[in-house]
Design an enzyme around this catalytic site. Structure first.
Site, PDB file in Angstrom:
ATOM      1  N   LYS A 503      -5.174 -17.882 -51.049  1.00  0.00           N
ATOM      2  CA  LYS A 503      -6.290 -17.498 -50.181  1.00  0.00           C
ATOM      3  C   LYS A 503      -6.221 -16.016 -49.791  1.00  0.00           C
ATOM      4  O   LYS A 503      -7.163 -15.441 -49.278  1.00  0.00           O
ATOM      5  CB  LYS A 503      -6.302 -18.371 -48.921  1.00  0.00           C
ATOM      6  CG  LYS A 503      -6.563 -19.854 -49.225  1.00  0.00           C
ATOM      7  CD  LYS A 503      -6.514 -20.691 -47.954  1.00  0.00           C
ATOM      8  CE  LYS A 503      -6.628 -22.175 -48.201  1.00  0.00           C
ATOM      9  NZ  LYS A 503      -8.009 -22.622 -48.496  1.00  0.00           N
ATOM     10  N   THR A 604     -15.228 -24.427 -47.445  1.00  0.00           N
ATOM     11  CA  THR A 604     -16.337 -24.941 -46.633  1.00  0.00           C
ATOM     12  C   THR A 604     -16.526 -24.070 -45.394  1.00  0.00           C
ATOM     13  O   THR A 604     -17.614 -24.008 -44.836  1.00  0.00           O
ATOM     14  CB  THR A 604     -16.102 -26.407 -46.210  1.00  0.00           C
ATOM     15  OG1 THR A 604     -14.748 -26.541 -45.764  1.00  0.00           O
ATOM     16  CG2 THR A 604     -16.353 -27.360 -47.361  1.00  0.00           C
ATOM     17  N   LYS A 608     -19.932 -22.539 -43.213  1.00  0.00           N
ATOM     18  CA  LYS A 608     -20.100 -22.551 -41.748  1.00  0.00           C
ATOM     19  C   LYS A 608     -20.421 -21.150 -41.224  1.00  0.00           C
ATOM     20  O   LYS A 608     -21.292 -20.966 -40.363  1.00  0.00           O
ATOM     21  CB  LYS A 608     -18.827 -23.086 -41.080  1.00  0.00           C
ATOM     22  CG  LYS A 608     -18.562 -24.556 -41.398  1.00  0.00           C
ATOM     23  CD  LYS A 608     -17.130 -25.005 -41.077  1.00  0.00           C
ATOM     24  CE  LYS A 608     -16.862 -26.307 -41.833  1.00  0.00           C
ATOM     25  NZ  LYS A 608     -15.429 -26.670 -41.857  1.00  0.00           N
TER      26      LYS A 608
HETATM   27  C1  26V Z   1      -2.281 -28.568 -51.414  1.00  0.00           C
HETATM   28  C2  26V Z   1      -1.023 -28.065 -51.653  1.00  0.00           C
HETATM   29  C3  26V Z   1       0.134 -28.879 -51.301  1.00  0.00           C
HETATM   30  C4  26V Z   1       1.408 -28.444 -51.968  1.00  0.00           C
HETATM   31  C5  26V Z   1       1.569 -26.952 -52.050  1.00  0.00           C
HETATM   32  C6  26V Z   1       0.384 -26.208 -52.535  1.00  0.00           C
HETATM   33  C7  26V Z   1      -0.920 -26.796 -52.205  1.00  0.00           C
HETATM   34  C8  26V Z   1      -2.053 -26.070 -52.462  1.00  0.00           C
HETATM   35  C9  26V Z   1      -3.286 -26.582 -52.199  1.00  0.00           C
HETATM   36  C10 26V Z   1      -3.402 -27.835 -51.702  1.00  0.00           C
HETATM   37  C11 26V Z   1      -4.768 -28.316 -51.461  1.00  0.00           C
HETATM   38  C12 26V Z   1      -4.940 -29.768 -51.711  1.00  0.00           C
HETATM   39  C13 26V Z   1      -6.347 -30.205 -51.747  1.00  0.00           C
HETATM   40  C14 26V Z   1      -7.253 -29.484 -50.795  1.00  0.00           C
HETATM   41  O1  26V Z   1      -7.047 -29.474 -49.611  1.00  0.00           O
HETATM   42  N1  26V Z   1      -8.287 -28.885 -51.339  1.00  0.00           N
HETATM   43  C15 26V Z   1      -9.331 -28.205 -50.589  1.00  0.00           C
HETATM   44  O2  26V Z   1     -10.431 -29.099 -50.519  1.00  0.00           O
HETATM   45  C16 26V Z   1     -11.557 -28.538 -49.859  1.00  0.00           C
HETATM   46  C17 26V Z   1     -12.616 -29.619 -49.778  1.00  0.00           C
HETATM   47  O3  26V Z   1     -13.063 -29.946 -51.047  1.00  0.00           O
HETATM   48  C18 26V Z   1     -12.041 -27.309 -50.601  1.00  0.00           C
HETATM   49  O4  26V Z   1     -13.130 -26.753 -49.897  1.00  0.00           O
HETATM   50  C19 26V Z   1     -10.923 -26.291 -50.727  1.00  0.00           C
HETATM   51  O5  26V Z   1     -11.347 -25.209 -51.519  1.00  0.00           O
HETATM   52  C20 26V Z   1      -9.703 -26.952 -51.341  1.00  0.00           C
HETATM   53  O6  26V Z   1      -8.591 -26.071 -51.344  1.00  0.00           O
END
Ligand code: 26V
Length: 760
Positions: A503, A604, A608
């Site tokens: 990010k 998201t 907003k």
């Molecule tokens: C989880 C993890 C956990 C282990 C270490 C690295 C890492 C990196 C990213 C994630 C994200 C997991 C899934 C998530 O939260 N995705 C988010 O979902 C949102 C709703 O769809 C979306 O707007 C975001 O861009 C997305 O990152």
């Protein structure tokens, strides 16, 4: 239907519940009384289900405080507010009494909450299934410019989730546990009431929590639902995650089958009664669990597999390899031995469908790939923004796409306008309503009518005043809750989201250091700047915590420097959560969406901010691409590499941060400053040096190639804001009027039309 709607009735109900005059009531008493009144009103709107019902299974539901939102949705907000004010009480003081439910990390959990609101608003039958975490995500506090984590005991007093008598037996590592159902009413805006079903164990014991958020990870009976995704940096933490997930899906699957059978299903026709949406891979075990339960009830394996494939659909929320869950098979052998024969059979089926072993469920290293199981054994796989879905189809999941092109589809994320406009920005809501009527509250595409006013001086002046009021309100809230003073006359640029290298909060950090040198050289920005951050870092994510440390340290350096502090201030808001977001977003001028192109699935927050009249500074990533398309290039600040360029760089493996550092003196100057005397006066050498080395030697998310483009675009935004405020406001109005597409009502309608086909 009886509707409690007028001030007198509300007053009578409150006095009766509190057994005293309103003047004598504490805010706590009023809150509890209102909670019960709202619950009663919501219950009246629960309806029996005909046809298919959705079960949205998710490890997270970041629902935010509920009182005001529910009052708005029930059409009672104005009367309750008037009633309180008539007795010298204020709604905002009342809101402070409510603890914020701590049931999610970030975008994924907040999306689930927006979806529940939209389902109920569109009168669609759709429940959530999740876990009732006692302490949820940790509470963040800063000490010596470092993040500390403490448990967030949000479940203290009265809360919205009602304990029920329903329980289900779940077998974990061969031992039976009793999962209890809690239910929380989700009331739509002028719509029906659905439920969020949360499972928990009666035996949870917070006394096992030690220092900070540490606890004995092996004592399942006492710790299972204590925290949201406890640290998974060790075996015990990872195992606990599987225990949590199975508790959720097993109890959830049993509840779904029970409900559908009560409604008349013979289970062979389950797909006529249920649609299940798997929110990322955390609930993936629902697939083998449902197959297991159906087989137990006498259905043969092949038919059970077919039924489950028809019922279930999967949403992918990330392309980051490290976030796609895969478990060593021996973990699952330990925790869910009853599922392993089923997962093995599914893996065998896959091997008959294709010779491509890259799509296997169990790979050669005996690792179980949850996303692979999802794609093979559900009928739909969707990404969450157009670009994200294209990347899934063309690169990350291309092998699957070639096998099942018909399963892949896009559902661009959305946000509920009830919370992210009506609730958080009442002044703007009123202005919009006065211009185009109230239709936009349920049909967001009506916002487009605001385009008629983009050259209306009076409207623009009002819009400017509203932004100023919201900035002053944020300033007041920061003074009151965080003891921080900010200047609402300055330009507010906000980056609020989980702290993650992709990010790129570190890019923002380097910009601020660069500007520091500019000021020192006598080049003042055209407008004083307030850079606001809100972000929690995962407790075991060292570099993310170092970035927080660097920003907090830099904030001290600026504050101590009279020359600089007149022009720039950094505010890192402690414990960013939904409540903070509701204050910050309406006050923003420039929305920072600066992830490395291809890495942010959607975002998201970007939607907003846009809806609340901020302009976006962003990379061509996630939903930013669709925002740019909607508003046009003049009304957004895009910078940086394209996702194709980024993907190519990764593929070629030829990015070398060190070269950029050596060639570009501005980059070198900014990075070197991390370990300067000024920084070391407030910060810790170990952390700052580690971050510096990370940027020079790794920079996995390519901050340096985008550094110059970011500075140029951002300073262009500052100049535009300073030189032509009227035109800036005009462009914010264009953003507001084009935000309709990003309503979660639109997203949910698309899910329903293409995937769920729910009854009414
Ligand atoms: C989880 C993890 C956990 C282990 C270490 C690295 C890492 C990196 C990213 C994630 C994200 C997991 C899934 C998530 O939260 N995705 C988010 O979902 C949102 C709703 O769809 C979306 O707007 C975001 O861009 C997305 O990152």
């Amino acid at each position: 239907m009886m509707k409690m709607k007028n001030v007198k009735e509300i007053e009578a109900a409150l006095t009766k519940a509190c057994k005293k005059e309103m003047e004598q009531c504490s805010y706590e008493e009023l809150y509890t009384a209102l909670l019960h009144i709202v619950e009663e009103e919501s219950e009246k709107k629960a309806e029996p289900v005909k046809g298919r019902k959705l079960y949205y299974i998710s490890a997270e539901f970041l629902i935010g405080k509920l009182l005001s939102n529910n009052l708005i949705n029930l059409g009672m907000y104005d009367d309750v507010k008037a009633c309180l004010e008539a007795h010298g009480k204020s709604m905002s003081d009342l809101e402070e009494v409510e603890p914020e439910p701590s049931l999610g990390n970030g975008g994924l959990g907040r999306l689930a909450a927006c979806f529940l609101d939209s389902l109920a608003t569109l009168n669609l039958p759709g429940d959530g299934i999740g876990l009732r975490y006692h302490c949820g995500l940790f509470h963040q506090n800063f000490n010596n410019q470092l993040q500390n984590e403490t448990p967030d005991f949000w479940l203290g007093g009265d809360d919205w989730a009602r304990k029920t008598e329903k329980t289900y037996t779940v077998s974990l590592a061969g031992k039976d546990y009793t999962a209890r159902l809690y239910q929380l009413a989700v009331t739509g805006y002028e719509g029906r009431t659905n439920f969020l079903n949360l499972f928990d164990l009666d035996t949870i014991d917070p006394s096992v929590i030690g220092e900070g958020i540490s606890f004995d990870k092996t004592d399942i009976e006492k710790n299972l639902t204590l925290f949201l995704y406890p640290d998974d940096s060790d075996d015990a933490g990872r195992l606990l995650r599987i225990y949590q997930q199975y508790l959720m899906v097993s109890a959830g699957a049993q509840m779904i089958l029970e409900e559908c059978m009560e409604r008349g299903s013979n289970l062979h026709d389950l797909d006529q009664y249920a649609a299940i949406q798997i929110n990322d891979t955390h609930p993936s075990m629902v697939i083998p669990e449902l197959i297991r339960l159906l087989c137990e009830k006498g259905i043969d394996f092949d038919e059970a597999t077919e039924i489950v494939t028809k019922v279930c659909a999967y949403t992918n929320h990330t392309i980051l390899a490290e976030a796609l869950e895969k478990w060593p098979k021996h973990y699952l052998d330990t925790v869910v031995p009853q599922l392993m024969p089923i997962i093995e059979k599914l893996d065998a089926i896959v091997r008959t469908r294709t010779e491509d072993t890259s799509t296997a469920i169990i790979d050669g290293y005996q690792t179980v790939h949850m996303a692979h199981m999802d794609i093979h054994f559900t009928h739909s796989t969707n990404g969450v923004a157009a670009l994200h879905t294209e990347i899934l189809k063309n690169s990350e999941l291309n092998n699957f796409y070639r096998l099942y092109p018909e399963k892949f589809n896009n559902k661009t994320n959305g946000i509920t306008f009830r919370r992210w406009l009506l609730k958080c920005n009442p002044e703007l809501t009123d202005l919009i309503e006065s211009l185009i009527g109230p239709g936009f509250k349920k049909d967001a595409s009506e916002l487009e009518k605001l385009m008629d006013f983009v050259n209306d001086e009076k409207v623009l002046a009002k819009l400017e005043d509203i932004k100023y009021d919201n900035k002053a309100a944020l300033a007041g809230w920061l003074a009151h809750t965080r003891n921080v003073t900010v200047n609402p006359e300055s330009m507010f640029m906000i980056q609020s989201k989980r702290l993650h290298e992709y990010k790129r909060q570190q890019l923002n950090l380097l910009y601020l250091i660069h500007q520091y040198f500019e000021i020192k050289a006598g080049h003042m920005p055209e407008k004083p700047i307030t850079a606001i951050f809100g972000a929690k870092a995962a407790p075991a994510y060292t570099i993310a915590k170092d970035i927080i440390h660097a920003l907090l340290t830099l904030s001290r350096v600026f504050a101590d420097d009279k020359e600089v502090s007149r022009w720039m201030q950094i505010v890192f808001i402690e414990n960013y959560n939904v409540t903070a977001a509701e204050k910050m977003i309406p006050a923003c001028d420039l929305s920072e969406q600066i992830s490395l192109a291809s890495k942010e699935a959607s975002g998201t927050g970007n939607m907003k901010f846009m809806l609340n009249g901020a302009l976006t500074l962003g990379a061509m990533d996630g939903a930013n691409v669709e925002i740019a398309e909607a508003v046009g290039n003049n009304n957004i600040y895009i910078f940086g590499q394209s996702s194709d360029q980024v993907i190519r760089r990764y593929r070629n493996g030829d990015y070398c941060a060190r070269e950029w550092y050596e060639i570009d003196p501005n980059i070198r100057r900014a990075i070197d400053f991390l370990t300067s005397e000024e920084m070391l006066a407030h910060g810790k050498q170990e952390n700052l040096e580690r971050l510096k080395n990370e940027l020079i030697w790794k920079d996995w998310f390519q901050t340096l190639p985008d550094f110059n483009a970011y500075i140029v675009r951002k300073n262009q935004a500052v100049a535009d804001y300073a030189r032509n405020p009227k035109d800036w406001t005009r462009r914010t109005l264009i953003n507001i009027s084009k935000a309709g597409f990003f309503s979660s009502d639109r997203t949910i309608a698309e899910y329903n039309d293409d995937i769920w086909h729910l009854g009414k």
